[in-house]
Design an enzyme around this catalytic site. Structure first.
Site, short mmCIF file in Angstrom:
data_model
loop_
_atom_site.label_atom_id
_atom_site.label_comp_id
_atom_site.label_asym_id
_atom_site.label_seq_id
_atom_site.Cartn_x
_atom_site.Cartn_y
_atom_site.Cartn_z
CE LYS A 114 -4.20 -1.62 0.17
NZ LYS A 114 -5.49 -1.89 0.71
CE LYS A 196 -5.70 -8.64 -2.52
NZ LYS A 196 -6.07 -8.21 -1.17
CE LYS A 199 -12.89 -4.50 -0.37
NZ LYS A 199 -12.12 -3.61 0.46
P1 ATP Z 1 -8.07 -3.44 -1.34
O1 ATP Z 1 -7.81 -3.85 -2.74
O2 ATP Z 1 -8.77 -2.13 -1.19
O3 ATP Z 1 -6.89 -3.61 -0.45
P2 ATP Z 1 -9.24 -6.03 -0.87
O4 ATP Z 1 -9.96 -6.43 -2.12
O5 ATP Z 1 -7.92 -6.67 -0.59
O6 ATP Z 1 -9.13 -4.45 -0.79
P3 ATP Z 1 -10.11 -6.18 1.88
O7 ATP Z 1 -11.15 -5.31 2.47
O8 ATP Z 1 -8.69 -5.84 2.19
O9 ATP Z 1 -10.25 -6.28 0.32
O10 ATP Z 1 -10.40 -7.69 2.27
C1 ATP Z 1 -11.62 -8.18 2.77
C2 ATP Z 1 -11.57 -9.68 2.85
O11 ATP Z 1 -11.52 -10.26 1.56
C3 ATP Z 1 -10.35 -10.25 3.58
O12 ATP Z 1 -10.74 -11.38 4.32
C4 ATP Z 1 -9.43 -10.64 2.48
O13 ATP Z 1 -8.53 -11.66 2.86
C5 ATP Z 1 -10.40 -11.13 1.44
N1 ATP Z 1 -9.87 -10.98 0.09
C6 ATP Z 1 -9.52 -9.83 -0.51
N2 ATP Z 1 -9.11 -10.06 -1.76
C7 ATP Z 1 -9.20 -11.41 -1.96
C8 ATP Z 1 -8.91 -12.27 -3.06
N3 ATP Z 1 -8.45 -11.80 -4.21
N4 ATP Z 1 -9.12 -13.59 -2.91
C9 ATP Z 1 -9.61 -14.09 -1.75
N5 ATP Z 1 -9.89 -13.34 -0.67
C10 ATP Z 1 -9.69 -12.00 -0.76
#
Ligand code: ATP
Ligand code: LTN
Length: 331
Positions: A114, A196, A199
Site C-alpha cells: 500500500k 490478487k 477491489k
Molecule cells: P483493497 O484492494 O482495497 O486492499 P481487498 O480487495 O484486498 O481491498 P479487503 O477489504 O482488504 O479487500 O479484504 C476483505 C476480505 O476479503 C479479507 O478477508 C481478504 O482476505 C479477502 N480478500 C480480498 N481479496 C481477496 C482475493 N483476491 N481472494 C480471496 N480473498 C480475498
C-alpha cells in the site's frame, strides 16, 4: 452462555465487494454463521488509511452493509455493525500500539504494497493498520477469523500481540485462529492472474463485483487472460486457467480435480463461458436481494444500530479489564 465459539471478521468499505472478497471471506461467513456467535463489521476506520471522499464513503458504507445481508448474513442472529460506532476499537488499538514493535509492523507485506501504491500518503494509520485489526479481533474473545490468505500475516501479528499481552499482564485475550478456505482463498485478477483480484483495481475487467450483471460477468470471463495452450489443466505456469478452475470449484463446491475432469476436452472458449455462467448463477440472487434491501433503509438502520449497541456492551467489559490490567484508575 452456550458453548458456541466466536467469530469476528470485516471488510473495509473501499471500491466494491469483489468475487475475491466473496469467495475468500463472505461466503464462509455465511456458512459458519449458525455454528458460531458472529460479529461482522464494516471496518470503516480501516478504510480512511487511504484518502476517501466523505460523501462517497458514507454511501458506500451503507451499500457494504446491505451486501453483507444480501449474501445471506443474518442481521438479527449476528452482530452486524460499523466499526466506528463502537469506540472500544480505537481505544484498544491505542493500548495495543504500545505493545507492538515498529520492526514487526515494518515487515507487513500489505503495508509495503500500500505504501508503494499511495506514495503521497504514507500516513501513520496505514502503518498501524494491523494493530487496529488486532483490536477488532481481540475485543470479542474471538476464536476464529474467516479471511482470505492475504490476511494471514496480520492474523499472525494479532496472535503475537495477544500472547505478549497475556504474558505481561496475565490472561486477558483469547488467541485467535485464522479460517482460510481450501479453494477461493486467493482469487487472482482476471486480467493479470499473477496478482490478487483487488477491489481497488482501476481496470474493471480484472475483477468481478458481486453486483455485476450476468452479461458483464460473461464478458469479463470471456476476456479473462489464460495462456497460449489449449488444455484445461491445473498445473504450474497456467495461472489464468488455475484461477478459473479454483473459482469454479469454490462456487460449485466441487474439487479442482472434479472441475478438471468436467472440462476435459473443452476448448478455452467453452470453459470460460461455463465458469462465467456458474459465477453469474451464484451472484444473481445476491444482486436481487441487494436491490430490495437498499429500498429498506429502516431495516438496515435497525440492524446496524442493534449490532453496535450489543457490541458496545461486550467491548466495554473487555476494555475495563484491559485498563485495569495496565494499571489505570477505575472510573
Ligand atoms: P483493497 O484492494 O482495497 O486492499 P481487498 O480487495 O484486498 O481491498 P479487503 O477489504 O482488504 O479487500 O479484504 C476483505 C476480505 O476479503 C479479507 O478477508 C481478504 O482476505 C479477502 N480478500 C480480498 N481479496 C481477496 C482475493 N483476491 N481472494 C480471496 N480473498 C480475498
Ligand atoms: N484487514 C482486513 C480487514 C479487517 C479484518 C478485521 C478482517 C479489518 N479488521 C478483523 C478480519 C478481522 C483486510 O482484509 N484488509
Amino acid at each position: 452462555m452456550d458453548d458456541k465459539k466466536i467469530i469476528f471478521s470485516g471488510i473495509q468499505p473501499t471500491g466494491c465487494i469483489t468475487l475475491g472478497n466473496y469467495l475468500g471471506a463472505l461466503k464462509n461467513w455465511v456458512s459458519l454463521q449458525h455454528d458460531y456467535h458472529c460479529c461482522f463489521s464494516v471496518v470503516d476506520m480501516h478504510s480512511i488509511t487511504v484518502r476517501q471522499d466523505p460523501v462517497a464513503l458514507r454511501k458506500r458504507c451503507m451499500e457494504f452493509l446491505a451486501q453483507y445481508l444480501a449474501c445471506g448474513i443474518d442481521g438479527e442472529e449476528n452482530l452486524v455493525f460499523f466499526q466506528s460506532h463502537v469506540p472500544a476499537h480505537a481505544e484498544l488499538a491505542w493500548v495495543l500500539n504500545c505493545n507492538v514493535y515498529m520492526g514487526e509492523l515494518s515487515r507487513m507485506t500489505q503495508f509495503k504494497d500500500k505504501s508503494a501504491k499511495h506514495e503521497n500518503n504514507i500516513n501513520a494509520g496505514l502503518f498501524t493498520y494491523p494493530v487496529l485489526m488486532a483490536a477488532d479481533i481481540l475485543l470479542y474473545k474471538t476464536d476464529l477469523v474467516p479471511v482470505g490468505s492475504d490476511q494471514k500475516q496480520h492474523l499472525e501479528l494479532a496472535r503475537d500481540v495477544a500472547i505478549r499481552f497475556n504474558n505481561l499482564y496475565g490472561e486477558t485475550f483469547t488467541v485467535p485462529e485464522p479460517f482460510i478456505p481450501k479453494e477461493g482463498a486467493r482469487v487472482m485478477s482476471l486480467q493479470d492472474p499473477t496478482s490478487k483480484m483487488s477491489k481497488s483495481d482501476p481496470n474493471v475487467n480484472g475483477f468481478i463485483s458481486i453486483l455485476d450483471k450476468p452479461e458483464d460477468i460473461a464478458r469479463k470471463f470471456k476476456r479473462a487472460v489464460t495462456d497460449s495452450e489449449s488444455e484445461v489443466a491445473y498445473r504450474e505456469g497456467k495461472d489464468g486457467v488455475n484461477n478459473l478452475l479454483s473459482i469454479y470449484a469454490s462456487v460449485t463446491g466441487k474439487t479442482v480435480d472434479e472441475a478438471v475432469a468436467e472440462f476435459a476436452g473443452c476448448g478455452y472458449g467453452v470453459f470460460k463461458e461455463r465458469v462465467g455462467e456458474a459465477v453469474a448463477e451464484e451472484l444473481r440472487p445476491i444482486r436481487e436481494r441487494y436491490e430490495d434491501l437498499m429500498k429498506n433503509k429502516d431495516y438496515l438502520e435497525t440492524v446496524y444500530r442493534t449490532g453496535a449497541e450489543k457490541a458496545r456492551g461486550i467491548t466495554a467489559r473487555t476494555m475495563s479489564k484491559v485498563y485495569r490490567k495496565v494499571g489505570f484508575v477505575n472510573r
